[in-house]
Design a protein around this motif. Structure first.
Motif, short mmCIF file in Angstrom:
data_model
loop_
_atom_site.label_atom_id
_atom_site.label_comp_id
_atom_site.label_asym_id
_atom_site.label_seq_id
_atom_site.Cartn_x
_atom_site.Cartn_y
_atom_site.Cartn_z
N THR A 165 -17.20 46.15 7.15
CA THR A 165 -17.63 45.53 6.14
C THR A 165 -18.71 45.15 5.08
OG1 THR A 165 -16.96 42.91 6.35
CG2 THR A 165 -15.39 45.18 5.58
N ALA A 166 -19.89 44.53 6.77
CA ALA A 166 -20.85 44.57 6.23
C ALA A 166 -22.21 45.66 6.00
CB ALA A 166 -22.21 43.75 7.83
N ARG A 178 -18.08 31.55 10.17
CA ARG A 178 -17.13 32.58 10.28
C ARG A 178 -15.94 32.69 9.34
NH1 ARG A 178 -18.07 33.01 15.77
NH2 ARG A 178 -16.50 31.50 16.17
N ALA A 226 -16.12 30.44 6.65
CA ALA A 226 -16.42 31.15 5.17
C ALA A 226 -16.57 32.34 4.85
CB ALA A 226 -17.78 30.25 5.14
N MET A 227 -16.99 33.10 6.05
CA MET A 227 -17.18 34.90 5.88
C MET A 227 -15.80 35.52 5.15
SD MET A 227 -20.33 35.15 5.74
CE MET A 227 -20.53 33.32 4.91
N SER A 228 -14.79 34.94 5.99
CA SER A 228 -13.13 35.44 5.65
C SER A 228 -13.21 34.83 4.33
CB SER A 228 -12.47 34.78 6.75
OG SER A 228 -12.26 33.81 5.77
N ARG A 229 -14.15 34.77 3.67
CA ARG A 229 -13.39 34.32 2.08
C ARG A 229 -13.83 35.29 1.01
NH1 ARG A 229 -11.65 27.51 1.80
NH2 ARG A 229 -10.71 27.27 3.47
N TYR A 230 -14.70 35.67 1.49
CA TYR A 230 -15.72 36.83 0.61
C TYR A 230 -14.88 38.50 0.90
CZ TYR A 230 -20.11 34.18 0.90
OH TYR A 230 -21.14 33.32 0.52
N GLY A 231 -14.75 38.81 -0.26
CA GLY A 231 -13.99 39.82 -0.46
C GLY A 231 -15.08 41.19 -0.02
N SER A 232 -14.75 42.42 0.45
CA SER A 232 -15.06 42.70 1.18
C SER A 232 -15.16 44.02 1.20
CB SER A 232 -16.66 42.58 2.44
OG SER A 232 -17.42 41.09 2.62
N HIS A 289 -9.92 40.63 2.22
CA HIS A 289 -10.28 39.51 2.10
C HIS A 289 -9.16 38.04 2.45
CE1 HIS A 289 -9.14 35.83 -1.00
NE2 HIS A 289 -10.55 35.60 -0.47
N CYS A 346 -24.65 47.09 2.51
CA CYS A 346 -25.72 46.88 1.25
C CYS A 346 -26.38 47.90 0.68
CB CYS A 346 -25.91 45.45 1.37
SG CYS A 346 -27.33 44.36 0.53
#
Length: 207
Positions: free
Chosen positions: A83-84, A56, A58-64, A200, A86
């Motif tokens: 945010t998920a 979790r 790690a995922m917080s560091r993806y800008g979405s 992000h 695609c």
């Protein structure tokens, strides 16, 4: 007959001998150009997964980009912040949305079989918080914020969204704790150009 054939069979006694009759539909026949392994059953293998808390982070560091996904129909009206999201394909245009099966919106979306992905502008923080449940508003009560209309499917479309993709569900897959919902895009509304709302590092940002 090749391994893995799903055949229907019965015994036929003829002139003192016993025959095994097998029947298969055209869809079960192996094509001549099939890739090796394409018709072989593959069993689940054990996996080693990372720690969920670390994942979790790690995922917080993806800008979405931040979206509000809406649905309406016989199951009821609701929406949720997500945010998920695609893109899957452009022929036909297809999107996927991931939704936790514990969400109140899960049975409604499954019953309605339609949804709209509304991508939020940078000034839509309050609307994002509303549909994320941070104000306590639930289901249809969340639509008290925003200007809403419809396009093709009847799912609510946000008038001020940067872009809105109106989708009809074609498949729902269960993966771990979530449903992965695939929808063919029936209509697209391009909104005003400008900065988008992005999540992000667990905070909102403008892009």
């Amino acid at each position: 007959m090749w391994a893995g054939l799903r055949a229907r069979s019965h015994l036929d006694k003829r002139e003192g001998s016993t025959y095994l009759k097998c029947f298969m539909s055209w869809s079960e026949q192996r094509p001549d150009d099939a890739m090796a392994g394409a018709f072989e059953a593959i069993g689940p293998e054990p996996v080693v997964a990372a720690d969920p808390k670390l994942f979790r982070e790690a995922m917080s560091r993806y800008g979405s980009a931040v979206h509000v996904v809406t649905t309406d129909g016989p199951g009821g009206k609701t929406g949720f912040t997500a945010t998920a999201i695609c893109s899957v394909s452009d022929d036909p245009p297809t999107l996927l949305v991931c939704l936790n099966r514990k969400s109140q919106g899960t049975p409604l979306l499954a019953a309605n079989r339609v949804f709209c992905v509304n991508t939020l502008a940078a000034d839509h923080e309050a609307l994002s918080n509303m549909f994320a449940g941070r104000t306590g508003a639930m289901l249809a009560d969340r639509f008290q914020v925003g200007d809403w209309a419809t396009l093709s499917t009847g799912a609510p479309v946000l008038g001020s969204a940067i872009v809105a993709c109106d989708c009809r569900v074609v498949e729902i897959k269960v993966v771990a704790s979530h449903n992965v919902i695939f929808g063919v895009v029936e209509a697209v509304k391009l909104g005003p150009e400008g900065p988008a709302l992005v999540f992000h590092g667990r905070v909102y940002k403008r892009v």
